[in-house]
Design an enzyme around this catalytic site. Structure first.
Site, PDB file in Angstrom:
ATOM      1  N   CYS A  31       0.854  -1.186   0.000  1.00 36.93           N
ATOM      2  CA  CYS A  31       0.000   0.000   0.000  1.00 36.93           C
ATOM      3  C   CYS A  31       0.888   1.233   0.000  1.00 36.93           C
ATOM      4  O   CYS A  31       2.096   1.147   0.193  1.00 36.93           O
ATOM      5  CB  CYS A  31      -0.911   0.022   1.230  1.00 36.93           C
TER       6      CYS A  31
ATOM      7  N   GLY B  79      -0.958   0.595  -4.965  1.00 33.49           N
ATOM      8  CA  GLY B  79      -2.286   0.067  -4.688  1.00 33.49           C
ATOM      9  C   GLY B  79      -3.342   0.727  -5.538  1.00 33.49           C
ATOM     10  O   GLY B  79      -3.447   1.956  -5.555  1.00 33.49           O
TER      11      GLY B  79
ATOM     12  N   ASN C  21       0.700   0.373   5.953  1.00 34.22           N
ATOM     13  CA  ASN C  21       1.239  -0.476   4.896  1.00 34.22           C
ATOM     14  C   ASN C  21       1.959  -1.640   5.553  1.00 34.22           C
ATOM     15  O   ASN C  21       2.874  -1.433   6.355  1.00 34.22           O
ATOM     16  CB  ASN C  21       2.217   0.316   4.016  1.00 34.22           C
ATOM     17  N   GLY C  22       1.545  -2.851   5.249  1.00 34.73           N
ATOM     18  CA  GLY C  22       2.175  -4.014   5.849  1.00 34.73           C
ATOM     19  C   GLY C  22       1.151  -5.066   6.213  1.00 34.73           C
ATOM     20  O   GLY C  22       0.037  -5.096   5.688  1.00 34.73           O
TER      21      GLY C  22
ATOM     22  N   TYR D 223      10.427  -5.091  -7.673  1.00 31.04           N
ATOM     23  CA  TYR D 223       9.176  -4.829  -8.395  1.00 31.04           C
ATOM     24  C   TYR D 223       8.350  -3.671  -7.867  1.00 31.04           C
ATOM     25  O   TYR D 223       7.824  -2.881  -8.640  1.00 31.04           O
ATOM     26  CB  TYR D 223       8.322  -6.105  -8.355  1.00 31.04           C
TER      27      TYR D 223
END
Length: 506
Positions: A2, A28, A101-102, A260
């Protein structure tokens, strides 16, 4: 995966947050949200969709205030209902909003303790809502008999409580109404988080973001990363307080960010993503020269977009032509983020189209950043053959992805990974390449390590199955498999669609 943003300014933050969030859209595409505060009230807008589709002029006008946080999301497991969109908000104490985020590895345990011990009700299946309620409870616990007062020391004490209770990966930005913005990062620093500032005429502005590129576009200077186990609090006067809140921090950032996830123009943990990908291409080319001395490759063609940097460096090292052989439709989302296998399959042909003259009669080496499920690689190799390629070789700038990621990346259950239980030769046969070359894990970690020698280890769990938090058991992975496989996601999305339709026609 995210994207999170927090800004505290001397002027309105709505436009800056929106602009920063669009730059993090690659992190995201499922949902987006912004919450702002004018010091007394909060103003929230969130929904499923891209940033540009969620926020219209009428929404932006309503997002008033000089402080705010934001989030762009895709679901790593379970629901993608609009109720799961972030930021999440609770009204006590003071009013706390959070973007995360995570992924928490002890979410089930925390969910139970929040209900039974903290007497808190959760309304979604998101571990981010769990994290928010843990933070809110810890803040409430440190207030004591002075509920109107909240000092930086108390905030850091609350953060220490979060670190004691929460395990896994979390890069967090939170807004405490009437007080300021808080940011903190798990003690391994698995997911990225950076802090920046700018000094316009009206005073100093502060910003927290997942990647430095969001700072760049808004003319913020990158000051530092939020360190593993560190919390940063910025009060309404713009005073910045920092404290190490988690003991025994061990910096092990996720290597897949460099493979990526991150934009190439970002700098995270002192490492330039672009330079890392150049080194990845250099090392992979040297492996080809070492193992395949008499190769007959005519041209190197990247699979856009992430692999371009590595492929270009490979062409230099190998002394071969570099050509753009695929044209990308930029209005199709990243297939790695697509919710289901059938949708991913359909999207590949819509997303890429081959330029026949770059393939016809040639031995081509296709370069991609990684191979996850293998279906995209298989279709692209077939497209190259249909365009007239004589032979199609394939190179992955990352090692085989054999294990699921449990720290916030939507890597599927192991049974859906093409490399799980297969040798490299079996993978080659499965995707239909004439030859297949993977990056060595040692070379990949060295490519990132050269950017910042201080970092001694990286989370490489999706390649080697070693989870840095040390709490990922076989039972946990089995539970994750039931949530993440495509069949489970299809069932959940079907239920959500029925709920939407029922609501629409009721």
């Amino acid at each position: 995966m995210c994207g999170v943003i927090g800004i505290l300014s001397r002027s309105a933050v709505n436009q800056s947050i929106y602009d920063g969030l669009t730059v993090l859209q690659h992190r995201g595409q499922d949902a987006a949200g912004i919450i702002t505060s004018d010091g007394n009230k909060v103003y929230l807008r969130k929904d499923n969709g891209l940033v540009r589709d969620v926020f219209h002029t009428r929404h932006m006008r309503q997002l008033v205030g000089n402080m705010g946080i934001a989030h762009c999301r895709y679901p790593t497991a379970g629901s993608s209902s609009r109720a799961e969109a972030q930021p999440f908000y609770v009204n006590s104490p003071f009013g706390v909003a959070l973007s995360h985020n995570g992924n928490l590895t002890n979410a089930a345990e925390l969910r139970d303790s929040l209900f039974r011990e903290d007497l808190r009700h959760l309304n979604t299946s998101s571990d981010s809502e769990i994290l928010l309620n843990v933070l809110a409870h810890e803040l409430y616990a440190v207030l004591g008999t002075r509920p109107a007062h909240l000092s930086p020391d108390q905030i850091f004490t609350a953060a220490e409580g979060v670190y004691r209770r929460c395990r896994g990966a979390f890069a967090v930005v939170a807004m405490i109404v009437g007080h300021g913005i808080l940011a903190f990062r798990d003690k391994f620093g698995i997911r990225p988080l950076v802090y920046g500032r700018r000094e316009p005429a009206h005073g100093v502005d502060h910003m927290i973001a997942s990647e430095s590129v969001a700072l760049d576009v808004l003319d913020f200077d990158l000051i530092s990363d939020v360190q593993p186990g560190e919390a940063i609090f910025i009060n309404l006067k713009g005073q910045v307080y920092r404290r190490q809140c988690a003991p025994e921090a061990c910096h092990s950032p996720c290597i897949f960010e460099h493979v990526y996830l991150a934009r190439p123009d970002s700098i995270m943990d002192g490492i330039a993503v672009h330079k890392t990908r150049l080194r990845m291409g250099e090392k992979l080319a040297r492996k080809i020269l070492r193992l395949w001395t008499n190769h007959d490759i005519d041209v190197i063609i990247p699979i856009p977009d992430t692999s371009r940097t590595a492929a270009l460096q490979m062409s230099y090292e190998l002394g071969l032509k570099y050509r753009e052989g695929f044209i990308k439709n930029r209005y199709i989302g990243r297939t790695f983020i697509m919710p289901g296998q059938a949708q991913r399959r359909r999207s590949v042909r819509q997303k890429l189209n081959a330029i026949e003259l770059e393939f016809k009669g040639k031995n081509v080496l296709l370069v991609d950043d990684s191979i996850v499920r293998g279906n995209t690689s298989k279709q692209i190799i077939q497209m190259a053959r249909e365009a007239g390629a004589h032979k199609v070789y394939f190179a992955s700038a990352a090692p085989p992805v054999r294990y699921p990621n449990v720290y916030g990346i939507d890597m599927p259950d192991a049974h859906e990974l093409v490399a799980s239980g297969r040798s490299e030769e079996e993978i080659r046969v499965e995707i239909g390449a004439d030859r297949l070359v993977f990056q060595d894990l040692k070379d990949l970690t060295e490519a990132a390590h050269e950017g910042n020698p201080v970092i001694v280890s990286f989370d490489t769990s999706c390649f080697d199955g070693t989870y840095v938090t040390g709490d990922v058991s076989a039972a946990y992975l089995d539970d994750l498999q039931r949530l993440r496989n495509d069949q489970a996601k299809s069932r959940i999305r079907s239920v959500e669609l029925n709920e939407v339709n029922s609501y629409s026609y009721s």
